[in-house]
Design a protein around this motif. Structure first.
Motif, mmCIF file in Angstrom:
data_model
loop_
_atom_site.group_PDB
_atom_site.id
_atom_site.type_symbol
_atom_site.label_atom_id
_atom_site.label_comp_id
_atom_site.label_asym_id
_atom_site.label_seq_id
_atom_site.Cartn_x
_atom_site.Cartn_y
_atom_site.Cartn_z
ATOM 1 N N ILE A 252 -2.523 11.285 4.631
ATOM 2 C CA ILE A 252 -3.890 10.816 4.315
ATOM 3 C C ILE A 252 -4.874 11.028 5.528
ATOM 4 C CG2 ILE A 252 -2.965 8.718 3.467
ATOM 5 C CD1 ILE A 252 -2.936 7.030 6.095
ATOM 6 N N ARG B 204 0.215 7.556 11.992
ATOM 7 C CA ARG B 204 -1.170 7.386 11.946
ATOM 8 C C ARG B 204 -1.894 8.014 12.832
ATOM 9 N NH1 ARG B 204 -5.085 2.647 10.578
ATOM 10 N NH2 ARG B 204 -5.067 2.681 12.793
ATOM 11 N N LEU C 256 -4.260 2.444 3.567
ATOM 12 C CA LEU C 256 -3.543 2.754 4.645
ATOM 13 C C LEU C 256 -4.255 3.163 5.754
ATOM 14 C CD1 LEU C 256 -0.566 4.664 2.792
ATOM 15 C CD2 LEU C 256 -0.515 2.428 4.060
ATOM 16 N N SER D 105 -3.994 5.514 -0.220
ATOM 17 C CA SER D 105 -4.218 6.071 0.906
ATOM 18 C C SER D 105 -5.460 5.598 1.796
ATOM 19 C CB SER D 105 -4.267 7.630 0.923
ATOM 20 O OG SER D 105 -4.637 8.184 -0.239
ATOM 21 N N LEU E 106 0.336 11.650 9.132
ATOM 22 C CA LEU E 106 0.099 11.055 7.611
ATOM 23 C C LEU E 106 -0.771 12.234 7.027
ATOM 24 C CD1 LEU E 106 0.131 7.414 7.851
ATOM 25 C CD2 LEU E 106 2.024 8.747 7.459
ATOM 26 N N SER F 196 2.199 1.950 -3.647
ATOM 27 C CA SER F 196 1.413 2.752 -4.351
ATOM 28 C C SER F 196 0.582 3.939 -3.853
ATOM 29 C CB SER F 196 0.369 1.835 -4.787
ATOM 30 O OG SER F 196 -0.353 1.091 -3.865
ATOM 31 N N TRP F 197 0.871 4.248 -2.276
ATOM 32 C CA TRP F 197 0.312 5.337 -1.640
ATOM 33 C C TRP F 197 -1.172 5.189 -1.837
ATOM 34 C CZ3 TRP F 197 3.264 6.801 1.970
ATOM 35 C CH2 TRP F 197 4.144 7.231 1.718
ATOM 36 N N ASN G 78 0.891 -1.232 -0.065
ATOM 37 C CA ASN G 78 0.039 -0.103 -0.032
ATOM 38 C C ASN G 78 1.048 1.168 0.107
ATOM 39 O OD1 ASN G 78 -2.376 -1.329 0.018
ATOM 40 N ND2 ASN G 78 -2.778 -1.510 2.283
ATOM 41 N N THR G 79 2.149 1.115 0.685
ATOM 42 C CA THR G 79 2.829 2.492 0.703
ATOM 43 C C THR G 79 3.544 2.526 -0.742
ATOM 44 O OG1 THR G 79 3.460 1.881 2.937
ATOM 45 C CG2 THR G 79 4.885 3.267 1.893
#
Ligand code: AMP
Ligand code: FES
Ligand code: ZN
Ligand code: ZN
Length: 319
Positions: free
Chosen positions: A280, A273, A192, A189, A278, A186-187, A183-184
């Motif tokens: 996101i 997080r 994530l 979010s 983050l 491909s970012w 997931n990181t």
């Protein structure tokens, strides 16, 4: 190497924690740590009813054993996926993957006097996972995406229908770090934002917890073996060559060079997080959910949920 607690010969040496323990103390340490994580992340209490999703593998069977040993009220759920091929390891043995994992889950439940719910996807929906995958555009005939969708759908359905407070899965640190890595890269979010030891209950979705998410895979293997749990050694035959295995191998190389790297990667993510560091947290809002008109479960897709659409499509094709 000696056990830190009793000076007897150590059975398990954990470089990343700079800790070595004998069998007896290791079998105490894992449940103690699990209890700490359950409390730290406020997963559940001893009054709540827990449904443990068991696959017949080392992680989920160990999780069930640990929760019961700690005095939690935990029943099991086994989903029959209908994967009747054998893995390359057991090729030629004639033992089908799903059949063997069901046998071991049932054996564990019987030996420990525990309640196991068994749901067979083919009996329930007319098609097994490999059959559903054949008629789906998801993953181009490879069943893993279809399987993941079906497992999430069924776990949630059973947990809610049978009145469980929380659904627990056996995901370990290697699983979680590999998902986080993907997931990181491909970012992603939205994904994530949802990854963590606890996913709180939201409109129609049961609370989900991963009490083993801070244990390395090899720590769980050692636990299952030392506590004498009989589990299926093989991975799902369709997992071979998958992206998640590639990510796990990559992270293992990193871990060999820098012991503890995997744990730091995951824990720092959780910290970042939580503190809202983050990007996101600021920008992504979870999509609104509505109830699927067919099964009543929450979904973000318009009209029927993805699972119901997949089953309907597969059944139309075979009629
Ligand atoms: P996997 O997606 O195979 O890595 O499995 C992750 C977790 O999902 C396991 O630790 C189990 O808790 C759960 N799980 C996997 N397969 C099954 C199954 N056939 N029935 C019930 N739970 C499962
Ligand atoms: Fe579902 Fe492999 S495709 S476990
Ligand atoms: Zn000891
Ligand atoms: Zn639905």
């Amino acid at each position: 190497m000696k056990c830190r607690k009793c000076q007897n010969k150590a059975s398990v040496h954990m470089r990343q924690h700079k800790l070595a323990l004998c069998k007896e103390h290791y079998l105490e340490w894992i449940p103690e740590q699990t209890e700490k994580f359950i409390k730290k992340y406020q997963m559940f209490t001893r009054e709540e009813k827990i449904l443990v999703a068991v696959s017949g593998g080392k992680d989920s069977l160990s999780l069930w054993e640990i929760l019961v040993r700690l005095g939690y009220k935990a029943d099991g759920l086994y989903l029959g996926l209908g994967i009747d091929t054998s893995t390359s390891l057991s090729a030629g043995s004639g033992i089908a993957y799903s059949q063997e994992s069901q046998r071991l889950s049932e054996k564990f439940a019987n030996e420990h006097n525990l309640k196991l719910h068994v749901v067979d996807i083919e009996k329930e929906y007319g098609q097994s996972i490999p059959m559903l995958a054949q008629s789906s555009h998801r993953g181009y005939g490879k069943p893993c995406a279809v399987c993941g969708l079906a497992k999430r759908h069924e776990m949630n359905r059973v947990a809610r229908d049978l009145g469980y407070d929380v659904l627990a899965t056996g995901h370990n640190l290697d699983d979680e770090a590999a998902v986080l890595f993907g997931n990181t890269l491909s970012w992603a979010s939205e994904y994530l934002l949802r990854q963590g030891p606890v996913l709180p209950e939201t409109n129609g979705l049961a609370r989900k917890v991963k009490p083993l998410c801070r244990f390395y895979e090899r720590e769980m293997t050692a636990y299952a073996m030392l506590s004498g749990i009989e589990y299926i050694y093989e991975e799902c035959p369709f997992a071979e060559g998958s992206q998640s295995i590639f990510y796990k191998e990559t992270l293992n190389q990193l871990e060999t060079a820098r012991p503890g790297a995997k744990l730091i990667f995951y824990l720092r993510f959780l910290e970042a997080r939580k503190s809202g560091e983050l990007f996101i947290e600021k920008n992504v809002k979870l999509g609104l959910l509505h109830a699927c008109p067919k099964c009543g479960q929450p979904t973000s897709t318009p009209d029927f949920c993805s699972f119901c659409r997949m089953v309907e499509k597969a059944n139309v094709k075979t009629e």
